[in-house]
Design an enzyme around this catalytic site. Sequence first.
Site, PDB file in Angstrom:
ATOM      1  N   GLU A 145      27.477  31.269  37.647  1.00 37.74           N
ATOM      2  CA  GLU A 145      28.002  32.078  38.206  1.00 37.74           C
ATOM      3  C   GLU A 145      26.908  33.298  37.757  1.00 37.74           C
ATOM      4  O   GLU A 145      27.055  34.392  37.605  1.00 37.74           O
ATOM      5  CB  GLU A 145      29.424  32.742  38.992  1.00 37.74           C
ATOM      6  N   ASP A 181      32.672  31.566  35.864  1.00 36.42           N
ATOM      7  CA  ASP A 181      32.821  33.441  36.317  1.00 36.42           C
ATOM      8  C   ASP A 181      31.273  34.342  35.632  1.00 36.42           C
ATOM      9  O   ASP A 181      31.218  34.187  34.462  1.00 36.42           O
ATOM     10  CB  ASP A 181      34.328  33.639  36.545  1.00 36.42           C
TER      11      ASP A 181
END
Length: 730
Positions: A461, A408
């Site tokens: 990401e 993330d």
Amino acid sequence: MTSPDPQLLIPEADRQRLIECKHHAPHDFYGWHSTPSGSVIRARVLGATAVDVLIHNQGLPMTPIGDDIWVLGLEDDLAPDYRLQITYPEGDPVITADPYHFLPTLTSFDLHLLGEGRHERLWEVLGANQHTYHTPMGDVSGTSFAVWAPNAQGVAVVGDFCNWNPNQYPMRTLGSTGVWEIFIPDLAPGTQYKFTVQGVDGVARDKADPLAKQTMTPPETVSVIAGESTYEWRDHEWMAARPGIDATNAPMSVYECHVGSWRVGYGYRELAKELVPYLVENGFTHVEFLPVAEHPFGGSWGYQVTGYYAPTARWGTPDDFRYLVDTLHQAGIGVIVDWVPAHFPKDDWALGRFDGTALYEHPDWRRGEQKDWGTYVFDFGRNEVRNFLVANALYWFEEFHLDGMRVDAVASMLYLDYSREPGEWLPNEFGGRENLDAVQFLQEFNATVHRSHPGVLTIAEESTAWPGVTAQTSADGLGFSLKWNMGWMNDTLEYFSLDPIHRSFHHNEVTFSLVYAFSESYVLPFSHDEVVHGKGSLWERMPGDEWNKAAGVRTLFGYMFSHPGKQLMFMGCEFGQQTEWAEAGSVNWDNLEGWGAEYHEGIRTLVRDLNHLYKDTPALFSQDNTPMGFQWIKGDDADHNVLAYIRWGVDSVPVLAVVNLSGAPQTDYRLGLPRAGEWELILNTDDAKYQGAGNELPDTVATEDREWDTFEQSATFHIPAMSVQYYTLR
């Protein structure tokens, strides 16, 4: 009572530090020690009325000397094996081994690796681990505790077993590593504990174990001794086959899922029973869970982690999570979990200011805080912090058989000025905005994971144009397997939200992605972030009435599955959930019942057929990451909003995708084609079984010797409004 020999007493300066739990070496005074006239055994036992030393079945009474400290002088200086018999005001006497009579459970090699930041099995030496010592009086089993707190004045283990009093079990430091350690006999799995850390700032804080493998259910913040797992895995075939699969060139259709809200009230075991067959029926190859590591606030969806080594207790035990992964593997489904190494919350009982200083976080707020999220940022330049995170990734792959990690917020790690105003960030040593420490960490993470677990995926990401995200670390890349294509996602959703009458002015938004489609290895994500915070669900973004919304979602998925890259859709998208996702409620399963349900069932049927067709059609996946796998047939017809392209596979028949993004059908639409023959219709999103218009299309379209758009062969097609067709060459 006679006074003890002064040689048996503790020097006053050390005594004061010991009773205040501010001593680095309590083992130097408690336990057995040689003296000039023999030896001494000292024990501090809070609340005892009597303490006896048992040696060779003989009980020798100890003498209290104040502050709950007991001593016994012995005439010889040979270290005996002994036990303590403790009598309290109530209950029978308790016999136990002395916690201060044992050597450390960490070896010198462990300490060396810790100092270098290269201990790849960190969870086996830090945290709480079951241990057994073999002694002449018999085996002594218990729990070894170890925690990194280099600037603390003192650290103690606390729990129900000592009435949460830090004076009972102070820990010792091991060399210059900053690691504190103690072995406590008789503590079994299931026992609750924390560390009381006497900070260098003079404040005592009860801290959850950074390497706890199990926790109490939030809002409780207590760590739990997990013990060794006894789970018996049954995914041997899956694990044996995985290293031989190149997942980046294999079919990959990912179902992104939040454990707590797929169906509210379900835990890991319930998901294994119902989610697994649902994924198999609908043809998904992988599931990606939003973070399952322990987190205090459910509204963070798991993206503010406090327990990096513990599956959240909200949904079951660590073995329950193992059962879910195992069941998925046995059904042929790969498992990806979101991982959050970028930042962590400021909760006082967790990682923040762990020993009274910025330990896990960078000490300068301009690098150590992410104000947008109210979190601390890891200090990636510190060996021990990188070790904590890299070992954490290895732990999840090793202990839970994960097939991938989606990392993330990578962009927030790479750029020192990410979401910061001028004056709120520090440049790197060369004056740039790149976080060189974070780059080194990500490269180390990827290289270590791929070396240790061949065949697994690491997915970034990353929302910027940082070069080489999926390039190998040996080529100075970051080393990820795949990267989320955020540009494609944003352009595509913006385009599809337009009324078809306006789309001709935005044609470049659906063609631009092919300019860079092969610069990285990509995942095409319609993720949880795109269906929350007022953005609307995919269904809500589509213009028009119910029929047109359904047609829009079907066309979106038809286009997505034929575009180079792997696919990911968030739960509920597979049937066009009508409203935004909310983590406090379940997926809108009621959309599949009652009025209008046929549209949603049609979308789900299409997704199921797309997934199964995709897995059986190598042209749609086997050359995702090379220009050789894609060929434009028609990319410049903005007036009609038509796209046509061919996907070429490795030694497989090609697939022609014809996409009509307008609200009007295109009849007798001519396309040039690179090969002569009959092109067979294998999928039509406008089919009546998907609740499309059901226009009859020919099963095959034959080419003719008519030059068109530089191709020697061409054919005419009927393309229904808002639809996608796939054709394959017979």
